[in-house]
Design an enzyme around this catalytic site. Structure first.
Site, mmCIF file in Angstrom:
data_model
loop_
_atom_site.group_PDB
_atom_site.id
_atom_site.type_symbol
_atom_site.label_atom_id
_atom_site.label_comp_id
_atom_site.label_asym_id
_atom_site.label_seq_id
_atom_site.Cartn_x
_atom_site.Cartn_y
_atom_site.Cartn_z
ATOM 1 N N GLU A 290 -29.614 -27.323 -26.331
ATOM 2 C CA GLU A 290 -29.154 -26.313 -25.369
ATOM 3 C C GLU A 290 -30.188 -25.209 -25.177
ATOM 4 O O GLU A 290 -29.961 -24.060 -25.556
ATOM 5 C CB GLU A 290 -27.848 -25.687 -25.863
ATOM 6 C CG GLU A 290 -26.715 -26.678 -25.937
ATOM 7 C CD GLU A 290 -25.495 -26.101 -26.638
ATOM 8 O OE1 GLU A 290 -24.391 -26.487 -26.275
ATOM 9 O OE2 GLU A 290 -25.667 -25.265 -27.555
ATOM 10 N N TYR A 334 -32.452 -4.629 -28.741
ATOM 11 C CA TYR A 334 -33.152 -5.093 -29.932
ATOM 12 C C TYR A 334 -34.673 -5.004 -29.860
ATOM 13 O O TYR A 334 -35.366 -5.866 -30.366
ATOM 14 C CB TYR A 334 -32.696 -6.494 -30.377
ATOM 15 C CG TYR A 334 -32.211 -7.465 -29.315
ATOM 16 C CD1 TYR A 334 -30.873 -7.861 -29.296
ATOM 17 C CD2 TYR A 334 -33.079 -7.995 -28.375
ATOM 18 C CE1 TYR A 334 -30.418 -8.765 -28.353
ATOM 19 C CE2 TYR A 334 -32.627 -8.905 -27.429
ATOM 20 C CZ TYR A 334 -31.293 -9.281 -27.432
ATOM 21 O OH TYR A 334 -30.837 -10.159 -26.497
ATOM 22 N N CYS A 361 -29.712 8.093 -17.611
ATOM 23 C CA CYS A 361 -29.461 9.272 -18.439
ATOM 24 C C CYS A 361 -29.106 8.816 -19.846
ATOM 25 O O CYS A 361 -27.937 8.852 -20.251
ATOM 26 C CB CYS A 361 -28.345 10.090 -17.843
ATOM 27 S SG CYS A 361 -28.775 10.671 -16.220
HETATM 28 C C1 LIG Z 1 -27.596 -18.624 -26.750
HETATM 29 C C2 LIG Z 1 -27.280 -20.011 -27.073
HETATM 30 C C3 LIG Z 1 -28.164 -21.025 -26.717
HETATM 31 C C4 LIG Z 1 -29.497 -20.768 -26.082
HETATM 32 O O1 LIG Z 1 -30.398 -20.161 -26.923
HETATM 33 P P1 LIG Z 1 -31.908 -19.895 -26.411
HETATM 34 O O2 LIG Z 1 -32.525 -19.158 -27.534
HETATM 35 O O3 LIG Z 1 -31.807 -19.092 -25.180
HETATM 36 O O4 LIG Z 1 -32.522 -21.225 -26.178
HETATM 37 C C5 LIG Z 1 -27.776 -22.316 -26.957
HETATM 38 N N1 LIG Z 1 -26.592 -22.623 -27.543
HETATM 39 C C6 LIG Z 1 -25.723 -21.658 -27.912
HETATM 40 C C7 LIG Z 1 -24.441 -22.025 -28.505
HETATM 41 C C8 LIG Z 1 -26.036 -20.319 -27.700
HETATM 42 O O5 LIG Z 1 -25.183 -19.380 -28.074
#
Ligand SMILES: *Cc1c(COP(=O)(O)O)cnc(C)c1O
Length: 431
Positions: A290, A334, A361
């Site tokens: 992902e 961050y 602000c």
């Molecule tokens: C945020 C997230 C991602 C993506 O992470 P990246 O660092 O943007 O690649 C994938 N899977 C889950 C469950 C996430 O919370």
């Protein structure tokens, strides 16, 4: 420059995908986000091809759309033949509006409401990524009411520390996300899930964090997950068919960071998976990843107009811009790294050290400190590079500042993909 889609033209202006950013800023006003569509597509293809090659033909990336969610990106994802990860009914709605086939989607979140579950099931979400057993009960009940069997995978915390910022670390045992393997709760959850009538357990998910440059934690997580899957086969006779490894590969925001070779990273993870699969004798699951940040971040930059500078004798200098934390809260959240340059005078000597201050602000509304740029004049165009991920998707209307426009660029031509918000948009829900 930082990425190959960034160049400087004969006027000394910064270009992205060959297009002069200063001209874009004049035509479309600022703040303005500009996205190189070819770069997004290239990034999708790097993952898609590497995953098919190293993990197997059934393997595919599911774009983590929280990084940048709008109809445009879902249309591209559809054309590139990838899946998506969504975290809310709003993201699901946006994907549906873009004509995305959500049977290739993973619905995440540590607190999916009954509304989310119903909306997801009604619209044919491929898999819910189950975070806890109360949620599972709701999915079981609602799927039963609709007369379907809902496929799910369970999010596990493998107990891996990826050494990234604490706010974007997610795979440790003490996390608001997922169920721990270490404590034995994961196996209890698996048994419980397998006993539910209206649910089909297809496998597991883990996501160890974000902006990670080291391959080791990914390999460790993959190995642990395969070991866990094989232990379930021995203990319960249950064999998972999907292993979703989440996202998290790092992106180069500043010169000091490397540009990662994602194909090589995926190959290395595949070695760990294959070894573990062979050792345990299980059937190799379908592997999903992902990626979010590494698909969109380096496709984009944000342009601002400088309002002026402030030199505090004996302290430091500030340059103020016409945007800030409403369009990019990542430094305030961050202390995120960014490369910042004066897009309108790229060849001038960068000898003015300053803090880039947003217009809100709020003293914390900064985009970066200790930046070296040519001393800007009022009206100069400033560019913050690598803003495609977690910028627009995190944008707000703080101080009633309209969200910026987003342009796409393809074949050297720009087009609007998200219109600039108007003042009327700001009050449209006010009664
Ligand atoms: C945020 C997230 C991602 C993506 O992470 P990246 O660092 O943007 O690649 C994938 N899977 C889950 C469950 C996430 O919370």
């Amino acid at each position: 420059m930082l990425h190959e889609n960034l160049t400087i033209n004969e006027k000394g202006h910064l270009c992205i995908a060959g297009v002069d950013t200063v001209c874009l800023a004049e035509k479309y006003k600022t703040p303005l986000m500009v996205m190189d569509e070819e770069r997004i597509r290239r990034n999708f293809r790097v993952y898609k091809n590497a995953m098919a090659k190293h993990f197997g033909q059934d393997s595919f990336p599911a774009f983590a759309s929280k990084a940048f969610s709008c109809k445009y990106i879902y249309r591209i994802a559809k054309e590139e033949g990838v899946g998506i990860d969504i975290v809310s009914s709003g993201e699901l709605y946006t994907a549906l509006e873009a004509g995305f086939d959500v049977s290739k989607s993973f619905f995440h979140g540590n607190n999916k409401t009954d509304f989310d579950i119903e909306y997801g099931i009604e619209n044919g979400v491929g898999h819910f990524v189950v975070d806890n057993m109360t949620e599972l009960d709701s999915i079981d009940r609602i799927a039963g009411e609709k007369g379907i069997v809902q496929p799910v995978i369970i999010r596990l915390t493998p107990g891996i520390d990826p050494h990234t910022h604490a706010a974007i670390t997610t795979g440790q045992v003490d996390s608001k996300f997922g169920i721990a393997i270490e404590t034995g709760q994961a196996t209890e959850a698996v048994k419980y899930t397998l006993s539910r009538k209206n649910i089909r357990l297809d496998g597991f998910h883990c996501h160890i964090g974000s902006q990670i440059f080291d391959i080791k934690p990914f390999c460790d997580a993959a190995k642990l997950m395969i070991e866990y899957i094989s232990s379930l086969k021995r203990e319960l006779g249950y064999e998972a068919s999907i292993l979703n490894l989440g996202g998290g590969f790092g992106v180069r925001y500043i010169e000091a960071q490397p540009e990662l070779d994602y194909d090589e990273f995926i190959r290395l993870v595949s070695v760990y998976i294959d070894n573990e699969v062979k050792a345990s004798g299980i059937k190799k699951p379908q592997i999903i990843m992902e990626p979010g940040r590494s698909i969109v971040a380096d496709s984009c930059l944000t342009l601002y107009t400088v309002g002026g500078t402030k030199e505090i004798s004996g302290f430091k200098n500030y340059a103020s811009i016409d945007g800030g934390m409403p369009d990019n809260p990542r430094y305030a959240l961050y202390q995120a790294d960014y490369t910042i340059c004066l897009a309108s005078r790229m060849n001038d000597k960068a000898d003015f050290e300053c803090t880039i201050a947003g217009r809100c602000c709020e003293s914390g509304d900064l985009l970066q400190e200790g930046v070296l740029i040519p001393k800007p004049q009022r009206g100069d165009i400033l560019a913050v590079l690598v803003t495609g991920a977690y910028n627009y998707s995190m944008a707000s209307n703080y101080n009633r500042i309209p969200r910026p426009a987003v342009l796409g660029i393809k074949d050297g031509k720009e087009f609007e993909v998200i219109r600039r918000e108007t003042f009327a948009d700001l009050v449209k829900n006010d009664i």
